[in-house]
Write an enzyme that holds these catalytic residues in place. Sequence first.
Site, PDB file in Angstrom:
ATOM      1  N   PRO A 181       0.754  -1.175  -0.122  1.00 35.67           N
ATOM      2  CG  PRO A 181      -1.029  -1.522   1.687  1.00 35.67           C
ATOM      3  CD  PRO A 181       0.388  -2.250   0.900  1.00 35.67           C
ATOM      4  CD  GLU A 232       6.066  -7.026 -14.325  1.00 36.53           C
ATOM      5  OE1 GLU A 232       7.405  -6.680 -14.266  1.00 36.53           O
ATOM      6  OE2 GLU A 232       5.612  -7.956 -14.627  1.00 36.53           O
ATOM      7  N   GLY A 233       6.711  -1.402 -13.221  1.00 32.28           N
ATOM      8  CA  GLY A 233       7.533  -0.121 -13.642  1.00 32.28           C
ATOM      9  C   GLY A 233       6.727   0.695 -14.255  1.00 32.28           C
ATOM     10  CD1 TRP A 267      -1.649  -1.431  -5.700  1.00 31.41           C
ATOM     11  CD2 TRP A 267      -3.741  -1.738  -7.006  1.00 31.41           C
ATOM     12  NE1 TRP A 267      -2.564  -0.385  -5.755  1.00 31.41           N
ATOM     13  CE2 TRP A 267      -3.901  -0.575  -6.681  1.00 31.41           C
ATOM     14  CE3 TRP A 267      -4.762  -2.476  -7.958  1.00 31.41           C
ATOM     15  CZ2 TRP A 267      -5.034   0.059  -6.693  1.00 31.41           C
ATOM     16  CZ3 TRP A 267      -5.707  -1.519  -8.043  1.00 31.41           C
ATOM     17  CH2 TRP A 267      -5.899  -0.439  -7.461  1.00 31.41           C
ATOM     18  CG  HIS A 322       6.941   1.050   0.394  1.00 27.00           C
ATOM     19  ND1 HIS A 322       7.638   2.303   0.590  1.00 27.00           N
ATOM     20  CD2 HIS A 322       6.407   0.804   1.956  1.00 27.00           C
ATOM     21  CE1 HIS A 322       7.969   2.568   1.848  1.00 27.00           C
ATOM     22  NE2 HIS A 322       7.030   1.886   2.507  1.00 27.00           N
ATOM     23  N   GLY A 323       4.936   1.373  -3.974  1.00 27.39           N
ATOM     24  CA  GLY A 323       4.787   0.929  -5.367  1.00 27.39           C
ATOM     25  C   GLY A 323       6.081   1.102  -6.267  1.00 27.39           C
TER      26      GLY A 323
HETATM   27  P1  TGC Z   1      18.535   0.303  -6.643  1.00 31.67           P
HETATM   28  O1  TGC Z   1      19.324   0.874  -5.485  1.00 31.67           O
HETATM   29  O2  TGC Z   1      18.883   0.984  -8.020  1.00 31.67           O
HETATM   30  O3  TGC Z   1      19.317  -1.193  -6.844  1.00 31.67           O
HETATM   31  C1  TGC Z   1      18.852  -2.176  -5.948  1.00 31.67           C
HETATM   32  C2  TGC Z   1      19.653  -3.482  -6.462  1.00 31.67           C
HETATM   33  O4  TGC Z   1      19.107  -4.093  -7.189  1.00 31.67           O
HETATM   34  C3  TGC Z   1      19.657  -4.096  -8.241  1.00 31.67           C
HETATM   35  N1  TGC Z   1      18.973  -3.722  -9.749  1.00 31.67           N
HETATM   36  C4  TGC Z   1      18.467  -4.956 -10.617  1.00 31.67           C
HETATM   37  N2  TGC Z   1      18.729  -6.172 -10.564  1.00 31.67           N
HETATM   38  C5  TGC Z   1      18.159  -6.905 -11.439  1.00 31.67           C
HETATM   39  N3  TGC Z   1      17.394  -6.477 -12.428  1.00 31.67           N
HETATM   40  C6  TGC Z   1      17.011  -5.077 -12.545  1.00 31.67           C
HETATM   41  N4  TGC Z   1      16.196  -4.626 -13.386  1.00 31.67           N
HETATM   42  C7  TGC Z   1      17.804  -4.163 -11.451  1.00 31.67           C
HETATM   43  N5  TGC Z   1      17.631  -2.813 -11.087  1.00 31.67           N
HETATM   44  C8  TGC Z   1      18.405  -2.608 -10.273  1.00 31.67           C
HETATM   45  C9  TGC Z   1      21.024  -2.781  -8.205  1.00 31.67           C
HETATM   46  O5  TGC Z   1      21.996  -3.215  -8.920  1.00 31.67           O
HETATM   47  C10 TGC Z   1      21.085  -3.174  -6.911  1.00 31.67           C
HETATM   48  O6  TGC Z   1      21.708  -4.268  -6.574  1.00 31.67           O
HETATM   49  P2  TGC Z   1      22.966  -4.215  -5.488  1.00 31.67           P
HETATM   50  O7  TGC Z   1      23.490  -5.519  -5.157  1.00 31.67           O
HETATM   51  O8  TGC Z   1      23.796  -2.999  -5.414  1.00 31.67           O
HETATM   52  O9  TGC Z   1      22.009  -3.978  -4.253  1.00 31.67           O
HETATM   53  O10 TGC Z   1      17.148   0.544  -6.214  1.00 31.67           O
HETATM   54  P3  TGC Z   1      16.156   1.585  -5.977  1.00 31.67           P
HETATM   55  O11 TGC Z   1      15.758   1.452  -4.603  1.00 31.67           O
HETATM   56  O12 TGC Z   1      17.021   3.093  -6.089  1.00 31.67           O
HETATM   57  O13 TGC Z   1      14.865   1.390  -7.184  1.00 31.67           O
HETATM   58  C11 TGC Z   1      15.272   1.192  -8.238  1.00 31.67           C
HETATM   59  C12 TGC Z   1      13.932   1.216  -9.276  1.00 31.67           C
HETATM   60  C13 TGC Z   1      13.273   2.483  -9.174  1.00 31.67           C
HETATM   61  C14 TGC Z   1      14.300   1.276 -10.835  1.00 31.67           C
HETATM   62  C15 TGC Z   1      13.292   0.107  -8.758  1.00 31.67           C
HETATM   63  O14 TGC Z   1      12.796   0.063  -7.546  1.00 31.67           O
HETATM   64  C16 TGC Z   1      12.099  -0.207  -9.763  1.00 31.67           C
HETATM   65  O15 TGC Z   1      12.279  -0.966 -10.819  1.00 31.67           O
HETATM   66  N6  TGC Z   1      10.983   0.270  -9.354  1.00 31.67           N
HETATM   67  C17 TGC Z   1       9.655  -0.018 -10.082  1.00 31.67           C
HETATM   68  C18 TGC Z   1       8.863  -1.267  -9.241  1.00 31.67           C
HETATM   69  C19 TGC Z   1       8.370  -2.366 -10.051  1.00 31.67           C
HETATM   70  O16 TGC Z   1       8.499  -2.251 -11.336  1.00 31.67           O
HETATM   71  N7  TGC Z   1       7.246  -2.927  -9.535  1.00 31.67           N
HETATM   72  C20 TGC Z   1       6.434  -3.868 -10.304  1.00 31.67           C
HETATM   73  C21 TGC Z   1       5.907  -5.039  -9.236  1.00 31.67           C
HETATM   74  S1  TGC Z   1       5.403  -6.357  -9.751  1.00 31.67           S
HETATM   75  C22 TGC Z   1       4.350  -6.104 -10.889  1.00 31.67           C
HETATM   76  O17 TGC Z   1       3.837  -5.213 -11.406  1.00 31.67           O
HETATM   77  C23 TGC Z   1       3.723  -7.350 -11.668  1.00 31.67           C
HETATM   78  S2  TGC Z   1       2.380  -6.951 -12.670  1.00 31.67           S
HETATM   79  C24 TGC Z   1       2.202  -8.449 -13.279  1.00 31.67           C
HETATM   80  C25 TGC Z   1       1.142  -8.765 -14.352  1.00 31.67           C
HETATM   81  O18 TGC Z   1      -0.112  -8.802 -13.972  1.00 31.67           O
HETATM   82  O19 TGC Z   1       1.762  -8.818 -15.415  1.00 31.67           O
HETATM   83  P1  FAD Z   2       3.323   5.063  -7.408  1.00 31.90           P
HETATM   84  O1  FAD Z   2       4.386   4.505  -7.082  1.00 31.90           O
HETATM   85  O2  FAD Z   2       2.548   5.741  -6.059  1.00 31.90           O
HETATM   86  O3  FAD Z   2       3.559   6.276  -8.260  1.00 31.90           O
HETATM   87  C1  FAD Z   2       2.262   7.390  -8.611  1.00 31.90           C
HETATM   88  C2  FAD Z   2       2.830   8.165  -9.688  1.00 31.90           C
HETATM   89  O4  FAD Z   2       4.135   8.910  -9.311  1.00 31.90           O
HETATM   90  C3  FAD Z   2       3.291   7.460 -10.964  1.00 31.90           C
HETATM   91  O5  FAD Z   2       2.833   8.286 -12.144  1.00 31.90           O
HETATM   92  C4  FAD Z   2       4.770   7.167 -11.010  1.00 31.90           C
HETATM   93  O6  FAD Z   2       5.479   7.422 -12.279  1.00 31.90           O
HETATM   94  C5  FAD Z   2       4.840   8.739 -10.003  1.00 31.90           C
HETATM   95  N1  FAD Z   2       6.476   8.495  -9.649  1.00 31.90           N
HETATM   96  C6  FAD Z   2       6.903   7.541  -8.656  1.00 31.90           C
HETATM   97  N2  FAD Z   2       7.892   8.002  -8.157  1.00 31.90           N
HETATM   98  C7  FAD Z   2       8.525   8.759  -8.815  1.00 31.90           C
HETATM   99  C8  FAD Z   2       9.799   9.591  -9.042  1.00 31.90           C
HETATM  100  N3  FAD Z   2      10.967   9.069  -8.239  1.00 31.90           N
HETATM  101  N4  FAD Z   2       9.840  10.416  -9.738  1.00 31.90           N
HETATM  102  C9  FAD Z   2       8.887  10.853 -10.961  1.00 31.90           C
HETATM  103  N5  FAD Z   2       7.668  10.346 -10.620  1.00 31.90           N
HETATM  104  C10 FAD Z   2       7.474   9.357  -9.802  1.00 31.90           C
HETATM  105  N6  FAD Z   2       2.422  -5.367  -7.962  1.00 31.90           N
HETATM  106  C11 FAD Z   2       3.009  -6.544  -7.824  1.00 31.90           C
HETATM  107  O7  FAD Z   2       3.970  -6.809  -6.776  1.00 31.90           O
HETATM  108  N7  FAD Z   2       2.413  -7.782  -8.253  1.00 31.90           N
HETATM  109  C12 FAD Z   2       1.676  -8.025  -8.991  1.00 31.90           C
HETATM  110  O8  FAD Z   2       1.009  -8.827  -9.543  1.00 31.90           O
HETATM  111  C13 FAD Z   2       0.947  -6.859  -9.578  1.00 31.90           C
HETATM  112  N8  FAD Z   2      -0.185  -6.802 -10.568  1.00 31.90           N
HETATM  113  C14 FAD Z   2      -0.602  -5.588 -11.017  1.00 31.90           C
HETATM  114  C15 FAD Z   2      -2.034  -5.609 -11.391  1.00 31.90           C
HETATM  115  C16 FAD Z   2      -2.490  -4.390 -12.039  1.00 31.90           C
HETATM  116  C17 FAD Z   2      -3.981  -4.394 -12.595  1.00 31.90           C
HETATM  117  C18 FAD Z   2      -1.919  -3.252 -11.540  1.00 31.90           C
HETATM  118  C19 FAD Z   2      -2.511  -1.829 -11.804  1.00 31.90           C
HETATM  119  C20 FAD Z   2      -1.024  -3.055 -10.595  1.00 31.90           C
HETATM  120  C21 FAD Z   2       0.037  -4.576 -10.419  1.00 31.90           C
HETATM  121  N9  FAD Z   2       1.198  -4.174  -9.555  1.00 31.90           N
HETATM  122  C22 FAD Z   2       1.559  -5.430  -9.025  1.00 31.90           C
HETATM  123  C23 FAD Z   2       1.435  -2.939  -9.003  1.00 31.90           C
HETATM  124  C24 FAD Z   2       2.195  -2.203  -9.701  1.00 31.90           C
HETATM  125  O9  FAD Z   2       3.492  -2.773  -9.970  1.00 31.90           O
HETATM  126  C25 FAD Z   2       2.273  -0.801  -9.313  1.00 31.90           C
HETATM  127  O10 FAD Z   2       1.144  -0.222  -9.284  1.00 31.90           O
HETATM  128  C26 FAD Z   2       3.496   0.220 -10.008  1.00 31.90           C
HETATM  129  O11 FAD Z   2       4.686  -0.358  -9.473  1.00 31.90           O
HETATM  130  C27 FAD Z   2       3.300   1.565  -9.540  1.00 31.90           C
HETATM  131  O12 FAD Z   2       3.045   1.647  -8.120  1.00 31.90           O
HETATM  132  P2  FAD Z   2       1.916   2.538  -7.698  1.00 31.90           P
HETATM  133  O13 FAD Z   2       0.910   2.075  -8.202  1.00 31.90           O
HETATM  134  O14 FAD Z   2       2.188   2.528  -5.991  1.00 31.90           O
HETATM  135  O15 FAD Z   2       2.294   4.053  -8.207  1.00 31.90           O
END
Ligand code: TGC
Ligand code: FAD
Length: 392
Positions: A141, A371-372, A169, A143-144
């Site tokens: 909730p 996925e970001g 989510w 931390h996205g």
């Molecule tokens: P940062 O300090 O940059 O990195 C921490 C450690 O992670 C390493 N790293 C990676 N390793 C593998 N693959 C990558 N893409 C990596 N990116 C970074 C990095 O080298 C470091 O390693 P170490 O050994 O030095 O500790 O981390 P940060 O906290 O500054 O965050 C970076 C950021 C913002 C890019 C990352 O947190 C991010 O990608 N945020 C977006 C979150 C996100 O994508 N969430 C997805 C949730 S799952 C989901 O949405 C499933 S949807 C599924 C569906 O229905 O299809």
């Molecule tokens: P926030 O992080 O609150 O972001 C809100 C806005 O602020 C966005 O526009 C973002 O780009 C912007 N923002 C955030 N940080 C910055 C910054 N540093 N600089 C500039 N702009 C910024 N997660 C899982 O773990 N597993 C799943 O299976 C999964 N499935 C999903 C399915 C659906 C249908 C959806 C909608 C989401 C799912 N997610 C899942 C979550 C998804 O990965 C997050 O919604 C996503 O990572 C963004 O997080 P948030 O929604 O909290 O947005």
Amino acid sequence: MSQDLFQAPDYYQLDDLLSEEHLLVRDAAREWVKRAVSPIIEQAAQEAKFPTSIISGLAEIGAFGPYIPEEYGGAGLDQISYGLIMQEIERGDSGVRSTASVQSSLVMYPIWKYGNEAQKQKYLPKLASGEFLGCFGLTEPNHGSNPGGMETKIKDMGDHYLLNGAKMWISNAPFADIAVVWAKNEEGRIKGLIVERGMEGFTTPETHNKWSLRASATGELIFDNVKIPKENILPNKDGLGAPLGCLDSARYGIAWGAIGAAMDCYDTALRYSKERIQFDKPIAGTQLQQKKLAEMITEITKAQLLTWRLGVLKNEGRATSAQISMAKRNNVDMALTIARDARQVLGAMGITGEYSIMRHMMNLESVVTYEGTHDIHLLITGFDITGIQAFK
Ligand code: TGC
Ligand code: FAD
């Protein structure tokens, strides 16, 4: 929905770059989507119901663990085949592709890469066959975009861990048999663990009222003093890099998947524009509609080339996280723009469930967020090219 008349665009003859195996895998997935997804998906989306009837078909076309070795029940395919399967499934619906992405890249991948042999034997074959469905709990909730701040915790109780916290989510959560969950230990180190449905204190309420990904079930994971056996911890990698490594694999699949959604929107708009007569001629014969269609096929072709090259790099183990991030961002953005333009080509018909475009458009609003987000992927590219982190 009316009959599925989809014809895939291949403007730069990309099929010439694919092997016989790629074509076989792609065509089997394409045929299955026409037969098993297209006839039921509109109603599933309208009713906001995950269509369980597709699970066995997804397993049969190799969508559950396409690149996981056959010894663990996977299809043992390469990364381009994996991408092509995702493209074809998302041509049907992004929610169906989500189910496959989560199962393959976010559940099977971490067990395969970070798990021990007993965990691989216990879970992977059942996940590959669809007997088990999994989900992935990273987002919380509070931390996205910054999952590193997560508050979900495990406490070492000697012979087991106690898990407390909540994830939000989460795709597939309401019915998943297992969840791969990321939590901090007492030293603040992120660990991966496998939580099984039925464990006391573990609940998965469904999230309702979504206007997007309606054929995919989304929910929360709530952990109230859940006892986790020590053998359920993934032993071979920890830290934020572990879940982010899984995201690389899923984002790669989404980069291909988004092309499928875009191709379906383009193909629908092209056909409709040739049939729809206004001012005594097909609207396809007007300059404004041709501009939209010409831009669509150009952007699809560029995305296809980008993704094919990324697949080659991935097969060679040379694709970087930043390259994958760029392809996810570019292709989803491209698909959203095409969906919006294609919907306009259909006029009022474009808002109905008679055609797939509006559903794709609504779905892609989730795909551009999960996925970001688009913004986070811009910042990943920015960091990669400047060496300066702008997240914090
Ligand atoms: P940062 O300090 O940059 O990195 C921490 C450690 O992670 C390493 N790293 C990676 N390793 C593998 N693959 C990558 N893409 C990596 N990116 C970074 C990095 O080298 C470091 O390693 P170490 O050994 O030095 O500790 O981390 P940060 O906290 O500054 O965050 C970076 C950021 C913002 C890019 C990352 O947190 C991010 O990608 N945020 C977006 C979150 C996100 O994508 N969430 C997805 C949730 S799952 C989901 O949405 C499933 S949807 C599924 C569906 O229905 O299809
Ligand atoms: P926030 O992080 O609150 O972001 C809100 C806005 O602020 C966005 O526009 C973002 O780009 C912007 N923002 C955030 N940080 C910055 C910054 N540093 N600089 C500039 N702009 C910024 N997660 C899982 O773990 N597993 C799943 O299976 C999964 N499935 C999903 C399915 C659906 C249908 C959806 C909608 C989401 C799912 N997610 C899942 C979550 C998804 O990965 C997050 O919604 C996503 O990572 C963004 O997080 P948030 O929604 O909290 O947005």
